[in-house]
Design an enzyme around this catalytic site. Sequence first.
Site, PDB file in Angstrom:
ATOM      1  CG  HIS A  95      -7.705  10.541 -65.469  1.00 29.51           C
ATOM      2  ND1 HIS A  95      -6.905  11.107 -64.505  1.00 29.51           N
ATOM      3  CD2 HIS A  95      -6.997  10.635 -66.634  1.00 29.51           C
ATOM      4  CE1 HIS A  95      -5.767  11.528 -65.046  1.00 29.51           C
ATOM      5  NE2 HIS A  95      -5.812  11.253 -66.341  1.00 29.51           N
ATOM      6  NE  ARG A 150      -2.559   8.623 -71.411  1.00 24.17           N
ATOM      7  CZ  ARG A 150      -1.604   7.731 -71.676  1.00 24.17           C
ATOM      8  NH1 ARG A 150      -1.918   6.536 -72.104  1.00 24.17           N
ATOM      9  NH2 ARG A 150      -0.344   8.053 -71.510  1.00 24.17           N
ATOM     10  CG  HIS A 164      -0.035  12.664 -74.278  1.00 20.42           C
ATOM     11  ND1 HIS A 164       0.750  11.602 -73.868  1.00 20.42           N
ATOM     12  CD2 HIS A 164      -0.849  12.938 -73.231  1.00 20.42           C
ATOM     13  CE1 HIS A 164       0.424  11.260 -72.635  1.00 20.42           C
ATOM     14  NE2 HIS A 164      -0.548  12.055 -72.226  1.00 20.42           N
ATOM     15  CG  ASN A 193       3.871  10.665 -75.770  1.00 24.39           C
ATOM     16  OD1 ASN A 193       2.852  11.001 -75.172  1.00 24.39           O
ATOM     17  ND2 ASN A 193       4.710  11.545 -76.298  1.00 24.39           N
TER      18      ASN A 193
END
Length: 319
Positions: A189, A62, A66, A93
Amino acid sequence: MVASKRLVVSCFLLVLLIAEANAQGLKVGFYGKTCPHAEGIVRKVVFAAMKKAPTLGAPLLRMFFHDCFVRGCDGSILLDSSNNQAEKNAVPNLSLRGFGIIDDSKAALEKVCPGIVSCSDILALIARDAMVALEGPTWEVETGRRDGRVSNINEVNLPSPFDNIAKLITDFRTKGLNEKDLVILSGGHTIGMGHCPLMTNRLYNFTGRGDSDPSLDSEYAANLRKKCKPTDTTTALEMDPGSFKTFDVSYFKLVAKRRGLFQSDAALLDNSKTRAYVLQQARGSTFFHDFGVSMVKMGRIGVLTGRAGEIRKMCRVPN
């Protein structure tokens, strides 16, 4: 109206052309002569950390996502706040973990080849190596990125777990990614956890009438309500129940059965292209290969190459 649409399209194409020009500075094996053992050094740090804490895989993946979706893949997610609040302090975050692995990798590289390997490249390598450590896919990581000097909390505008399919497709297209990339990267995911606040709306008040999301399988919704009470802000939920520590195709099987945890997961069934990709991957098709392809594409977003940016000495602060 027509003129304004043409202007939007022209600006979008210009963004893509600039991104493509920058991405031409990337290549596999960029450090072959200047720091030939760079990838091996990073891999050693990642594997050691993942052996102790395999749940770090999801937040490290992630973190790269991000980073790339805000200012491009320039390592801005790694910068600490100084005179302003940095990206890592934005709400989406706050659940990221594993910054120490980037620090350890950078420190190990600085001992061998100081001032050569960028923090943004380290993050790209770590995202790949963390997946390999979970027996997931591997791919050749393009390197040659340089680090940005700016990180601003106000610029964080990431795709949300509450987004519908139209918003998701638009957000990905603005980064040069298509519907297939959206589905494949959502497949990340398959590992990691979510938390009850991201589900409360779907379970208890989806339309403001005290109802649940009709796109959510009723049996699955009932099980989630047992775990998440309306005021629960802490309970963690497996995004891929039963195999949340394993990188596999079961995520797509769950989404196809209307058991995706987030609204953004369920939304993948609301478009003919994304639905077709979900069903294709649920049959155990080409997920591992496709994931690598989409990760490489994402890794080209807004990169700094050549003389742009810098090579940070420490990943948490600009030089």
